[in-house]
Write a protein that holds these residues in place. Structure first.
Motif, PDB file in Angstrom:
ATOM      1  N   UNK A 132      -9.482 -15.211 -25.228  1.00 54.70           N
ATOM      2  CA  UNK A 132      -8.178 -14.571 -25.381  1.00 54.70           C
ATOM      3  C   UNK A 132      -8.181 -13.750 -26.660  1.00 54.70           C
ATOM      4  N   UNK A 133      -7.911 -12.444 -26.577  1.00 54.12           N
ATOM      5  CA  UNK A 133      -7.965 -11.597 -27.777  1.00 54.12           C
ATOM      6  C   UNK A 133      -6.926 -12.006 -28.817  1.00 54.12           C
ATOM      7  N   UNK A 137      -7.933 -17.906 -13.824  1.00 53.54           N
ATOM      8  CA  UNK A 137      -9.297 -18.167 -14.257  1.00 53.54           C
ATOM      9  C   UNK A 137      -9.485 -19.559 -14.821  1.00 53.54           C
ATOM     10  N   UNK A 138     -10.691 -19.811 -15.332  1.00 54.71           N
ATOM     11  CA  UNK A 138     -11.021 -21.107 -15.914  1.00 54.71           C
ATOM     12  C   UNK A 138     -10.254 -21.299 -17.220  1.00 54.71           C
ATOM     13  N   UNK A 139     -10.094 -22.550 -17.597  1.00 61.22           N
ATOM     14  CA  UNK A 139      -9.304 -22.886 -18.777  1.00 61.22           C
ATOM     15  C   UNK A 139     -10.008 -22.425 -20.055  1.00 61.22           C
ATOM     16  N   UNK A 140      -9.258 -21.726 -20.909  1.00 57.99           N
ATOM     17  CA  UNK A 140      -9.784 -21.277 -22.195  1.00 57.99           C
ATOM     18  C   UNK A 140      -8.671 -21.409 -23.229  1.00 57.99           C
ATOM     19  N   UNK A 141      -9.001 -21.943 -24.390  1.00 63.23           N
ATOM     20  CA  UNK A 141      -8.017 -22.141 -25.455  1.00 63.23           C
ATOM     21  C   UNK A 141      -8.211 -21.106 -26.561  1.00 63.23           C
ATOM     22  N   UNK A 142      -7.111 -20.649 -27.145  1.00 61.92           N
ATOM     23  CA  UNK A 142      -7.175 -19.731 -28.281  1.00 61.92           C
ATOM     24  C   UNK A 142      -7.598 -20.490 -29.531  1.00 61.92           C
ATOM     25  N   UNK A 143      -8.127 -19.767 -30.481  1.00 64.86           N
ATOM     26  CA  UNK A 143      -8.527 -20.396 -31.738  1.00 64.86           C
ATOM     27  C   UNK A 143      -7.285 -20.817 -32.523  1.00 64.86           C
ATOM     28  N   UNK A 144      -7.429 -21.880 -33.283  1.00 65.07           N
ATOM     29  CA  UNK A 144      -6.324 -22.390 -34.095  1.00 65.07           C
ATOM     30  C   UNK A 144      -5.857 -21.328 -35.085  1.00 65.07           C
ATOM     31  N   UNK A 145      -6.792 -20.633 -35.703  1.00 66.08           N
ATOM     32  CA  UNK A 145      -6.427 -19.644 -36.729  1.00 66.08           C
ATOM     33  C   UNK A 145      -5.574 -18.526 -36.137  1.00 66.08           C
ATOM     34  N   UNK A 146      -5.917 -18.058 -34.927  1.00 62.79           N
ATOM     35  CA  UNK A 146      -5.125 -16.998 -34.292  1.00 62.79           C
ATOM     36  C   UNK A 146      -3.716 -17.486 -33.970  1.00 62.79           C
ATOM     37  N   UNK A 147      -3.616 -18.715 -33.472  1.00 58.41           N
ATOM     38  CA  UNK A 147      -2.304 -19.266 -33.116  1.00 58.41           C
ATOM     39  C   UNK A 147      -1.429 -19.418 -34.352  1.00 58.41           C
ATOM     40  N   UNK A 148      -1.985 -19.985 -35.416  1.00 60.55           N
ATOM     41  CA  UNK A 148      -1.201 -20.199 -36.624  1.00 60.55           C
ATOM     42  C   UNK A 148      -0.803 -18.878 -37.276  1.00 60.55           C
TER      43      UNK A 148
END
Length: 531
Positions: free
Chosen positions: A211-212, A255-266
């Protein structure tokens, strides 16, 4: 009622922000763009509301008239001002995707309009979770065919899950559609619109997709003082699903499950709060499994959703935190404990069960039992006795017997949900259950749905009556001349007769409840506890 028209010249990319602010003041005015005049908007308001409107516009004038210092310029501005219209169907994930597309277009010089007939670009962000939503899209595409005959330069984009599912077939059926945009392609919207190519379909699902990074710098300008700002937002933390429930299209459309990085979310959450957002809802198809399929923090390989909740909750200025949606099979004790440990985590949990029958749950491939679900409910209420639990329920799943449905009704009595989203089963293309040959008759499905919903309404009213006479904390969502609509942490809507003084969306007030309905409460603001 006499209506007055106010014309303003604003920075075109601020239209989306202005629209969001005005939507919080229900009945105050009508907003539209002025065709052929770049950056010019028309606001129509009743004569008696003109002072309120002018006071509001004065508060946000600097934002509307000046470019933000941190506005991004990755995309070129079209020489000719163009307008866009987005119609969103379905879930909160689609709402968030529409916000992303709107920001990308705004950054490229487009301005949002509320009229489809005159728009240069129309985007239908679609949902395929149920057949009815898909039918609405096809019906609207038929209407757009007529608009395009009158406006040949109009471009039509079909995005979202129907686009992902149907692909080229949409072009075959509706040749007036210019672009079919899959769920992993929304970030390439502007690039695809500007590319001169015969390729009209972008629906490839990449198993290595990430996820960009996406920071909302335009639609959430920094607010100061009493200036209003968007007060609640969705924040996507993951996409896709690996559960493959037998009735569900999500693994095939997202699509298949993919999680965003913690740093991007915060970073995104901090920008939202810095811009005036008071409530954030973390979004994913199954947030409980955040971080299980890919590493989200290099320094901590076992980072969990509970860790993320605690990190977001620490952001200064955030008043409320929610999340959705969860799968019971991945609900951990640590996550349930968060409702006791995190002060700003709203005491409301949406935990879809789908059926009360172990036989049906097995055929649905849900990977948990009725007994396990009841154990989870017991644990949740031990950590948070006043938690409001809502659910999803499918009635009439293939092979569902009278005994199976009786199990669903008994589960409803055992849990006593605070609310539910319940539906008749419908086949979805490509799912395993679509091939099951023991379908339930439509009349039986309708009868069962009515029985479930009738009892649920009774339970909701019984719960809501307990609020009468109590003082609840509620965040104001909409205001009008006659009333205010607010929402409690438990997700109850509260209708309030407009008190003396000015209350803005995003303010948290204490409300004394004096009436309860099946789906909402009524009350009065206690003036000495406003904050």
């Amino acid at each position: 009622m006499q209506m007055l028209s106010v014309y303003l010249n604003i920075v075109p990319s601020r239209y989306y922000y202005l629209k969001f602010i005005l939507e919080g003041y229900d009945g105050l005015c009508l907003l539209s763009t002025v065709p052929g005049k770049k950056g010019c908007v028309c606001i129509r308001t009743p004569q008696e509301s003109i002072k309120v409107l002018f006071d509001l516009l004065a508060d946000i004038a600097e934002t509307l008239l000046h470019h933000s210092d941190n506005s991004r310029n990755e995309y070129s501005i079209p020489m000719k001002q163009k307008s866009f219209f987005i119609k969103t169907f379905g879930c909160q994930m689609n709402d968030r995707d529409s916000e992303i597309m709107a920001q990308l277009l705004s950054e490229s010089g487009y301005v949002e309009t509320g009229e489809t007939a005159s728009a240069d670009l129309v985007i239908l962000n679609t949902c395929s979770i149920r057949a009815k939503a898909e039918q609405k899209v096809m019906s609207l595409l038929g209407v757009l065919r007529k608009h395009k005959k009158n406006n040949p330069e109009m471009r039509i984009v079909v995005a979202g899950c129907v686009a992902q599912q149907e692909g080229q077939e949409i072009i075959n059926r509706m040749p007036h559609v210019d672009l079919v945009l899959g769920t992993q392609s929304i970030y390439q919207l502007v690039e695809l619109l500007e590319t001169k190519t015969e390729e009209h379909v972008s629906t490839h699902l990449d198993e290595q997709y990430t996820i960009p990074k996406f920071i909302p710098t335009l639609t959430i300008p920094k607010s100061s003082g009493k200036s209003p700002a968007p007060f609640k937002k969705f924040l996507t933390i993951m996409q896709g699903c690996d559960n493959y429930c037998s009735y569900c299209v999500v693994p095939y459309t997202r699509g298949r499950e993919i999680s965003r990085s913690v740093s991007h979310i915060l970073q995104e959450a901090e920008v939202l709060v810095d811009g005036g957002v008071k409530e954030i809802t973390l979004l994913g198809q199954n947030v409980n499994s955040y971080g299980q399929t890919n590493n989200v923090m290099p320094e901590k390989s076992d980072y969990t959703f509970s860790d993320l909740l605690r990190a977001v909750a620490e952001i200064p200025g955030l008043k409320r935190l929610r999340f959705t949606t969860s799968n019971p099979k991945d609900l951990s004790d640590d996550l349930m404990r968060c409702f006791a440990d995190i002060d700003i985590l709203c005491h409301q949990f949406h935990l879809p069960v789908q059926s009360g029958s172990n036989n049906v749950l097995s055929r649905m491939n849900r990977k948990y039992s009725r007994e396990h679900y009841l154990d989870l409910i017991s644990s949740l209420r031990s950590y948070c006795p006043d938690i409001c639990i809502t659910t999803d329920m499918i009635v009439g799943f293939p092979g569902e017997t009278d005994a199976d449905f009786a199990d669903t009704m008994s589960l409803q009595e055992a849990v006593r949900f605070n609310g539910s989203y319940s539906f008749k089963y419908s086949d979805r293309p490509g799912t395993r259950s679509a091939a099951f040959d023991d379908k339930v008759d439509e009349a039986v499905k309708a009868e069962r749905l009515l029985a479930f919903q009738t009892r649920q309404d009774e339970i909701c009213l019984e719960y809501n009556k307990n609020y009468v006479g109590t003082l609840v904390s509620a965040m104001i969502e909409k205001t009008s001349r006659e009333s205010i609509v607010a929402r409690t942490g438990s997700n109850h809507l509260v209708h309030i007769k407009s008190p003396a003084g000015f209350y803005a969306p995003g303010e948290i007030v204490s409300v004394r409840i004096h009436h309860a309905g099946q789906h909402s409460l009524n009350g009065d603001i206690e003036s000495d506890v406003r904050r």
